[in-house]
Design a protein around this motif. Structure first.
Motif, PDB file in Angstrom:
ATOM      1  N   ARG A   4       4.842  30.414  -2.637  1.00  0.00           N
ATOM      2  CA  ARG A   4       3.941  31.559  -2.492  1.00  0.00           C
ATOM      3  C   ARG A   4       4.539  32.864  -3.010  1.00  0.00           C
ATOM      4  N   CYS A   5       5.827  32.906  -3.259  1.00  0.00           N
ATOM      5  CA  CYS A   5       6.452  34.115  -3.791  1.00  0.00           C
ATOM      6  C   CYS A   5       6.306  34.104  -5.312  1.00  0.00           C
ATOM      7  N   PRO A   6       5.714  35.142  -5.908  1.00  0.00           N
ATOM      8  CA  PRO A   6       5.382  35.082  -7.337  1.00  0.00           C
ATOM      9  C   PRO A   6       6.581  35.160  -8.271  1.00  0.00           C
ATOM     10  N   GLY A   7       7.710  35.624  -7.805  1.00  0.00           N
ATOM     11  CA  GLY A   7       8.857  35.804  -8.688  1.00  0.00           C
ATOM     12  C   GLY A   7       9.582  34.515  -8.986  1.00  0.00           C
TER      13      GLY A   7
ATOM     14  N   MET B 109      13.786  39.108  -8.965  1.00  0.00           N
ATOM     15  CA  MET B 109      13.767  39.762  -7.657  1.00  0.00           C
ATOM     16  C   MET B 109      15.117  40.380  -7.297  1.00  0.00           C
ATOM     17  N   PRO B 110      15.438  41.526  -7.876  1.00  0.00           N
ATOM     18  CA  PRO B 110      16.658  42.225  -7.442  1.00  0.00           C
ATOM     19  C   PRO B 110      16.440  42.883  -6.082  1.00  0.00           C
ATOM     20  N   MET B 111      17.532  43.096  -5.363  1.00  0.00           N
ATOM     21  CA  MET B 111      17.462  43.732  -4.052  1.00  0.00           C
ATOM     22  C   MET B 111      18.422  44.912  -3.992  1.00  0.00           C
TER      23      MET B 111
ATOM     24  N   ASP C 163       6.743  44.867 -18.411  1.00  0.00           N
ATOM     25  CA  ASP C 163       7.503  45.747 -19.301  1.00  0.00           C
ATOM     26  C   ASP C 163       9.011  45.629 -19.091  1.00  0.00           C
ATOM     27  N   GLY C 164       9.432  44.694 -18.230  1.00  0.00           N
ATOM     28  CA  GLY C 164      10.854  44.476 -18.006  1.00  0.00           C
ATOM     29  C   GLY C 164      11.452  45.281 -16.872  1.00  0.00           C
ATOM     30  N   THR C 165      10.681  46.180 -16.269  1.00  0.00           N
ATOM     31  CA  THR C 165      11.169  46.937 -15.127  1.00  0.00           C
ATOM     32  C   THR C 165      10.848  46.178 -13.832  1.00  0.00           C
ATOM     33  N   TYR C 166      11.285  46.740 -12.712  1.00  0.00           N
ATOM     34  CA  TYR C 166      11.057  46.131 -11.405  1.00  0.00           C
ATOM     35  C   TYR C 166      10.453  47.187 -10.473  1.00  0.00           C
ATOM     36  N   THR C 167       9.423  46.808  -9.731  1.00  0.00           N
ATOM     37  CA  THR C 167       8.760  47.729  -8.813  1.00  0.00           C
ATOM     38  C   THR C 167       8.829  47.187  -7.386  1.00  0.00           C
TER      39      THR C 167
ATOM     40  N   PRO D 228      14.595  53.766  -4.835  1.00  0.00           N
ATOM     41  CA  PRO D 228      13.872  54.196  -6.042  1.00  0.00           C
ATOM     42  C   PRO D 228      12.528  53.498  -6.188  1.00  0.00           C
ATOM     43  N   ALA D 229      11.602  54.202  -6.861  1.00  0.00           N
ATOM     44  CA  ALA D 229      10.264  53.669  -7.067  1.00  0.00           C
ATOM     45  C   ALA D 229      10.214  52.660  -8.202  1.00  0.00           C
ATOM     46  N   ARG D 230      11.280  52.554  -8.987  1.00  0.00           N
ATOM     47  CA  ARG D 230      11.322  51.620 -10.109  1.00  0.00           C
ATOM     48  C   ARG D 230      12.771  51.372 -10.497  1.00  0.00           C
TER      49      ARG D 230
END
Length: 347
Positions: free
Chosen positions: A274-277, A282-284, A303-307, A339-341
């Motif tokens: 169920r986890c889409p990554g 999935m960095p923490m 786009d290669g970023t993480y949110t 951070p937001a991204r």
């Protein structure tokens, strides 16, 4: 007295260092005598009052508003304060009654485990409910160091099961260690009524199996290594590794999803299906919440970023994970200073 009220009718927040809060809270009478100005006196107690209002409400946002209301009421009444108690005690009385007024007629803030039995549909269905006012986590940085043992998620969640006045009595008596007489004065009742309410609160907590988690001190080397491995396992999405770090009776819950999941196999299936990554999605980033280790988990974007994806608050049992509450509230990341991204890793 210097003006403390803004044009909008609220009291300006005052920033003070945590160590100042701890030292002055330990000797409030000395601190009050040294600072007759309301702004200077009240600022010393902001963090601990925030923790108090958070225990009462289970919401950081509401707690912040209630502390502001407490300061506004206290500022208006400060010229008439006669010093029969310390300013600290006086502020707690005001804050408690502000909270009780706010809670009148309101529903409690649960976690999914407070709604019913564990969900057996981990791989089939996830049900969201945004109408429920879910319990929120609080950043350790927002409260005084001495408050953190009494804001653990399990304890705050347990408090939400009590009627508001019983909740207030239990907090004033068991957390703040006030006498029955002091508590009665704060709540406008009698010491006999306070003792009766405390007994009922203890019975209800015990009957429901509700209590504060065991106090956990500073993380030891084995726990730090395990948490590093935990972060790495999510980065690689290594389900076997994640499951291997869970206790046999581990619990996973995810507000605003109503289901909760018990046991390593069920939790592993949930994350796997169920986890889409996927791997490297999935960095923490580490933080701390409610006196517990916590992580902001980010999710890869096209786009290669993480949110922001979820904020996990962990309860440890030795060097294994006994419980994870994963809050799907992206706005929490800003509150926790995350951070937001995140940019894509180099290379």
């Amino acid at each position: 007295m210097e003006a403390a009220e803004t044009a909008t009718g609220t009291v300006d927040p005052v920033t003070v260092e945590p160590e100042t809060v701890e030292a002055e809270a330990a000797n409030p009478a000395k601190a009050d005598a040294a600072s007759p100005d309301f702004s200077a006196v009240a600022a010393r107690y902001r963090r601990e009052l925030l923790a108090h209002c958070y225990r009462m409400t289970g919401s950081v946002g509401e707690a912040e508003d209630l502390v502001q209301e407490t300061y506004l009421r206290a500022w208006r009444a400060y010229d008439g304060f006669e010093g029969r108690s310390s300013v600290r005690t006086w502020l707690y009385r005001i804050a408690t009654n502000v909270c009780l007024t706010n809670l009148d007629g309101r529903t409690r803030r649960p976690l999914p485990t407070g709604l019913g039995t564990a969900d057996s549909r981990a791989a089939d269905e996830l049900v969201e409910d945004h109408e429920i006012p879910w319990l929120e986590p609080i950043p350790d940085a927002a409260v005084a160091v001495t408050e953190r043992e009494s804001i653990r998620l399990a304890f705050v969640a347990a408090l939400q099961h009590l009627p508001a006045r019983q909740r207030a009595v239990l907090i004033l008596r068991d957390v703040l260690r006030w006498t029955a007489k002091e508590t009665a004065a704060a709540l406008g009742t009698t010491a006999t009524a306070v003792n009766s309410a405390l007994q009922r609160a203890h019975r209800e907590m015990k009957a429901a199996g509700l209590s504060e988690d065991s106090v956990v001190g500073e993380l030891d080397d084995a726990q730090r290594r395990m948490l590093d491995a935990y972060v790495d396992a999510f980065w690689r999405k290594d389900i076997d590794a994640i499951v291997g770090m869970l206790t046999d009776d581990a619990v996973w819950e995810m507000p605003p999803y109503t289901g909760w999941y018990a046991g390593p196999q069920q939790i592993g299936e949930l994350i796997d299906t169920r986890c889409p990554g996927g791997p490297r999605d999935m960095p923490m980033l580490a933080t701390s919440a409610n006196g517990q280790p916590a992580f902001g988990l980010y999710m890869a974007q096209p786009d290669g970023t993480y949110t922001p994806f979820q904020l996990q608050v962990l309860r440890l049992d030795g060097d294994r994970v006994a419980k994870v509450v994963a809050f799907f509230t992206p706005g929490l990341f800003e509150r926790f200073g995350l951070p937001a991204r995140l940019d894509a890793p180099a290379g």
